[in-house]
Design a protein around this motif. Structure first.
Motif, mmCIF file in Angstrom:
data_model
loop_
_atom_site.group_PDB
_atom_site.id
_atom_site.type_symbol
_atom_site.label_atom_id
_atom_site.label_comp_id
_atom_site.label_asym_id
_atom_site.label_seq_id
_atom_site.Cartn_x
_atom_site.Cartn_y
_atom_site.Cartn_z
ATOM 1 N N TRP A 233 -2.144 -37.616 -31.887
ATOM 2 C CA TRP A 233 -3.374 -38.409 -31.778
ATOM 3 C C TRP A 233 -3.407 -39.214 -30.486
ATOM 4 C CZ3 TRP A 233 -7.105 -37.084 -34.964
ATOM 5 C CH2 TRP A 233 -6.746 -36.460 -36.170
ATOM 6 N N ASP A 234 -2.504 -38.906 -29.557
ATOM 7 C CA ASP A 234 -2.475 -39.606 -28.278
ATOM 8 C C ASP A 234 -3.088 -38.716 -27.200
ATOM 9 O OD1 ASP A 234 -1.213 -40.603 -25.621
ATOM 10 O OD2 ASP A 234 -0.693 -42.167 -27.057
ATOM 11 N N GLU A 235 -3.713 -39.328 -26.216
ATOM 12 C CA GLU A 235 -4.355 -38.561 -25.148
ATOM 13 C C GLU A 235 -3.371 -37.655 -24.431
ATOM 14 O OE1 GLU A 235 -6.870 -39.440 -21.030
ATOM 15 O OE2 GLU A 235 -6.645 -41.018 -22.549
ATOM 16 N N LYS A 236 -2.117 -38.077 -24.311
ATOM 17 C CA LYS A 236 -1.118 -37.275 -23.589
ATOM 18 C C LYS A 236 -0.718 -36.020 -24.356
ATOM 19 C CE LYS A 236 3.164 -39.504 -25.227
ATOM 20 N NZ LYS A 236 2.560 -40.326 -26.289
ATOM 21 N N ASP A 237 -1.104 -35.916 -25.627
ATOM 22 C CA ASP A 237 -0.800 -34.725 -26.402
ATOM 23 C C ASP A 237 -1.741 -33.566 -26.082
ATOM 24 O OD1 ASP A 237 1.295 -35.960 -27.852
ATOM 25 O OD2 ASP A 237 -0.164 -36.895 -29.202
ATOM 26 N N LEU A 252 -10.369 -36.108 -31.553
ATOM 27 C CA LEU A 252 -10.553 -35.619 -32.918
ATOM 28 C C LEU A 252 -11.029 -34.175 -32.939
ATOM 29 C CD1 LEU A 252 -10.689 -36.116 -35.984
ATOM 30 C CD2 LEU A 252 -13.020 -36.978 -35.650
ATOM 31 N N ARG A 253 -11.999 -33.826 -32.111
ATOM 32 C CA ARG A 253 -12.558 -32.473 -32.142
ATOM 33 C C ARG A 253 -11.534 -31.416 -31.759
ATOM 34 N NH1 ARG A 253 -16.946 -30.665 -29.761
ATOM 35 N NH2 ARG A 253 -16.127 -28.965 -28.474
ATOM 36 N N ARG A 254 -10.512 -31.797 -31.012
ATOM 37 C CA ARG A 254 -9.511 -30.819 -30.592
ATOM 38 C C ARG A 254 -8.534 -30.441 -31.701
ATOM 39 N NH1 ARG A 254 -8.651 -31.277 -24.178
ATOM 40 N NH2 ARG A 254 -10.765 -31.909 -23.666
ATOM 41 N N ARG A 277 -10.243 -26.838 -29.535
ATOM 42 C CA ARG A 277 -9.276 -27.244 -28.511
ATOM 43 C C ARG A 277 -9.214 -26.196 -27.397
ATOM 44 N NH1 ARG A 277 -2.967 -29.253 -29.219
ATOM 45 N NH2 ARG A 277 -2.583 -29.559 -26.994
ATOM 46 N N THR A 278 -9.137 -24.924 -27.791
ATOM 47 C CA THR A 278 -9.127 -23.863 -26.788
ATOM 48 C C THR A 278 -10.401 -23.907 -25.956
ATOM 49 O OG1 THR A 278 -7.782 -22.456 -28.221
ATOM 50 C CG2 THR A 278 -8.983 -21.366 -26.463
ATOM 51 N N ARG A 279 -11.514 -24.130 -26.601
ATOM 52 C CA ARG A 279 -12.795 -24.168 -25.892
ATOM 53 C C ARG A 279 -12.838 -25.310 -24.881
ATOM 54 N NH1 ARG A 279 -17.541 -21.890 -25.790
ATOM 55 N NH2 ARG A 279 -19.457 -23.077 -25.491
ATOM 56 N N ASP A 280 -12.302 -26.473 -25.253
ATOM 57 C CA ASP A 280 -12.322 -27.618 -24.352
ATOM 58 C C ASP A 280 -11.309 -27.491 -23.218
ATOM 59 O OD1 ASP A 280 -14.321 -28.794 -25.799
ATOM 60 O OD2 ASP A 280 -13.041 -30.198 -26.870
ATOM 61 N N GLU A 281 -10.110 -27.004 -23.524
ATOM 62 C CA GLU A 281 -9.023 -27.060 -22.552
ATOM 63 C C GLU A 281 -8.944 -25.838 -21.646
ATOM 64 O OE1 GLU A 281 -5.361 -27.985 -24.498
ATOM 65 O OE2 GLU A 281 -6.024 -30.002 -25.087
ATOM 66 N N LEU A 282 -9.505 -24.697 -22.052
ATOM 67 C CA LEU A 282 -9.421 -23.504 -21.226
ATOM 68 C C LEU A 282 -10.710 -23.209 -20.479
ATOM 69 C CD1 LEU A 282 -7.329 -20.934 -23.281
ATOM 70 C CD2 LEU A 282 -6.588 -22.587 -21.577
ATOM 71 N N SER A 287 -20.295 -23.525 -17.032
ATOM 72 C CA SER A 287 -20.536 -23.023 -18.374
ATOM 73 C C SER A 287 -19.229 -22.626 -19.070
ATOM 74 C CB SER A 287 -21.472 -21.812 -18.322
ATOM 75 O OG SER A 287 -21.617 -21.234 -19.596
ATOM 76 N N LYS A 288 -19.137 -22.937 -20.369
ATOM 77 C CA LYS A 288 -17.960 -22.581 -21.141
ATOM 78 C C LYS A 288 -18.015 -21.140 -21.633
ATOM 79 C CE LYS A 288 -16.834 -27.235 -22.817
ATOM 80 N NZ LYS A 288 -16.541 -28.062 -24.020
ATOM 81 N N GLY A 289 -19.208 -20.560 -21.666
ATOM 82 C CA GLY A 289 -19.327 -19.188 -22.126
ATOM 83 C C GLY A 289 -18.782 -19.014 -23.533
ATOM 84 N N LEU A 290 -17.980 -17.963 -23.729
ATOM 85 C CA LEU A 290 -17.408 -17.661 -25.040
ATOM 86 C C LEU A 290 -15.975 -18.156 -25.171
ATOM 87 C CD1 LEU A 290 -18.752 -14.031 -25.600
ATOM 88 C CD2 LEU A 290 -19.619 -16.157 -26.586
ATOM 89 N N THR A 291 -15.532 -19.014 -24.247
ATOM 90 C CA THR A 291 -14.179 -19.553 -24.332
ATOM 91 C C THR A 291 -13.971 -20.257 -25.672
ATOM 92 O OG1 THR A 291 -14.091 -19.882 -21.948
ATOM 93 C CG2 THR A 291 -12.519 -21.115 -23.286
ATOM 94 N N GLY A 292 -12.871 -19.952 -26.331
ATOM 95 C CA GLY A 292 -12.564 -20.564 -27.621
ATOM 96 C C GLY A 292 -13.025 -19.761 -28.812
ATOM 97 N N PHE A 293 -13.920 -18.791 -28.589
ATOM 98 C CA PHE A 293 -14.396 -17.961 -29.691
ATOM 99 C C PHE A 293 -13.469 -16.765 -29.878
ATOM 100 C CE2 PHE A 293 -18.234 -20.297 -28.672
ATOM 101 C CZ PHE A 293 -18.793 -20.525 -29.918
ATOM 102 N N SER A 294 -13.415 -16.271 -31.099
ATOM 103 C CA SER A 294 -12.597 -15.109 -31.425
ATOM 104 C C SER A 294 -13.345 -14.254 -32.434
ATOM 105 C CB SER A 294 -11.233 -15.528 -31.984
ATOM 106 O OG SER A 294 -11.397 -16.406 -33.088
ATOM 107 N N ALA A 295 -12.972 -13.001 -32.511
ATOM 108 C CA ALA A 295 -13.610 -12.072 -33.441
ATOM 109 C C ALA A 295 -12.606 -11.007 -33.832
ATOM 110 C CB ALA A 295 -14.849 -11.439 -32.821
ATOM 111 N N GLY A 296 -12.834 -10.414 -35.003
ATOM 112 C CA GLY A 296 -11.917 -9.371 -35.440
ATOM 113 C C GLY A 296 -12.472 -8.572 -36.589
#
Length: 328
Positions: A233-237, A252-254, A277-282, A287-296
């Motif tokens: 819960w720390d910013e450095k995490d 929180l959202r991450r 988290r993947t969407r925010d950090e990668l 534009s974020k595009g489809l970063t963070g999304f997955s499908a299968g």
């Protein structure tokens, strides 16, 4: 009341071990975070409450071993950067009416790299490998509640250096088929190193994860929500750009990932999800595009199953996770 008597001591033990593991040291053995189950990866990450008969499920939550079909053998592979090879195998079987046992192995070969001196002189090449082998057990306390544990031996070999760790995963899984509801909590990678590179001991990549899945009545749709990193819960995490001051909402959202799977037929499903988290950090600038999304998708036959998912788990390109399982 009977379920509560079983549940409370187990939760207390997990929280005690969680607190003992939360050290402010740099994490090692990061390969343990790589997804193994294509179905869970398609749902946004380590969906600890999404049960499936596939043998790969219990790597995220050992309590899900109780849902694995007896005698199932699973094989998994994942595409990664360059010449990296990621693969593994799992096996689950019954031991009485309420007990299941399983074995697992994970292997990562990062290929060869140039051995370079400080003056940029290349003196040859070296290889890097990670491996983990584990034994698991699950027990059904009641018809709705099961618990599980996995013990892992973890090894790393980089050039001439070696490291070894002992890890423990614990999990609980509660399921009410009449309401289509399941709840789960898993504490993964408890433990520590017994041998470190150059005696610089680091902590395991501990993760406390909770999840909920709900299948709508008379509907083939199942919704899943997962919260991971519940001790962070720390910013450095987390990763934030230099100079950025993170608010509580951004942190929180991450922790959240969401997913849904839809049974097209009794043996074929499609799934999709998003890891915030993947969407925010990668995401790069713009534009974020489809970063963070997955499908299968997955196919379930009488004695075998196939699963395939695609998602973005590192910044350069997307990766695929593949599972094949068969019943002996």
């Amino acid at each position: 009341m009977k379920a509560k008597r079983h549940l409370l001591p187990a939760v207390a033990a997990m929280l005690f071990l969680t607190e003992a593991s939360a050290q402010s040291l740099q994490s090692s053995m990061e390969f343990l975070k790589y997804p193994v189950s294509a179905h869970q990866a398609a749902l946004g990450g380590q969906a600890v409450s999404a049960a499936d008969r596939s043998a790969s499920q219990f790597l995220a939550n050992p309590a899900l071993l109780s849902e694995v079909e007896s005698g199932m053998v699973g094989l998994n592979a994942m595409t990664w950067i360059g010449n990296t090879v990621i693969a593994g195998a799992q096996y689950g079987n019954s031991l009485g009416e309420r007990t299941m046992y399983g074995f697992s192995a994970r292997y990562v070969d990062y290929g060869s790299s140039a051995r370079t001196l400080p003056d940029a002189t290349v003196t040859g090449t070296f290889s890097s490998k990670d491996m983990a082998v584990g034994i698991s057990c699950s027990y059904m306390f009641t018809d709705n509640l099961s618990g599980g544990a996995t013990g892992n031996l973890i090894f790393s070999h980089y050039a001439s250096m070696t490291a070894a760790s002992v890890g423990i995963d614990l999990g609980l899984y509660w399921n009410n088929p009449d309401k289509g509801l399941s709840l789960a909590i898993a504490a993964r990678n408890l433990g520590g190193q017994i041998k470190a590179f150059e005696n610089e001991f680091q902590r395991m990549p501990f993760d406390l994860t909770a999840g909920i899945s709900w299948k709508m009545e008379h509907s083939p749709l199942r919704l899943t929500a997962t919260l991971d990193g519940l001790t962070d819960w720390d910013e450095k995490d987390f990763y934030f750009p230099d100079g950025h001051v993170a608010g509580k909402g951004q942190i929180l959202r991450r922790h959240f990932s969401f997913g849904a799977d839809f049974m097209l037929t009794d043996c074929l499903y499609v799934a999709g999800g998003c890891n915030l988290r993947t969407r925010d950090e990668l995401s790069g600038d713009g534009s974020k595009g489809l970063t963070g999304f997955s499908a299968g998708t997955g196919l379930r036959l009488s004695r075998m199953s196939f699963d395939l998912s695609v998602g973005k788990y590192q910044i350069s390109h997307s990766s695929m996770v593949f599972n094949f399982a068969f019943r002996l």
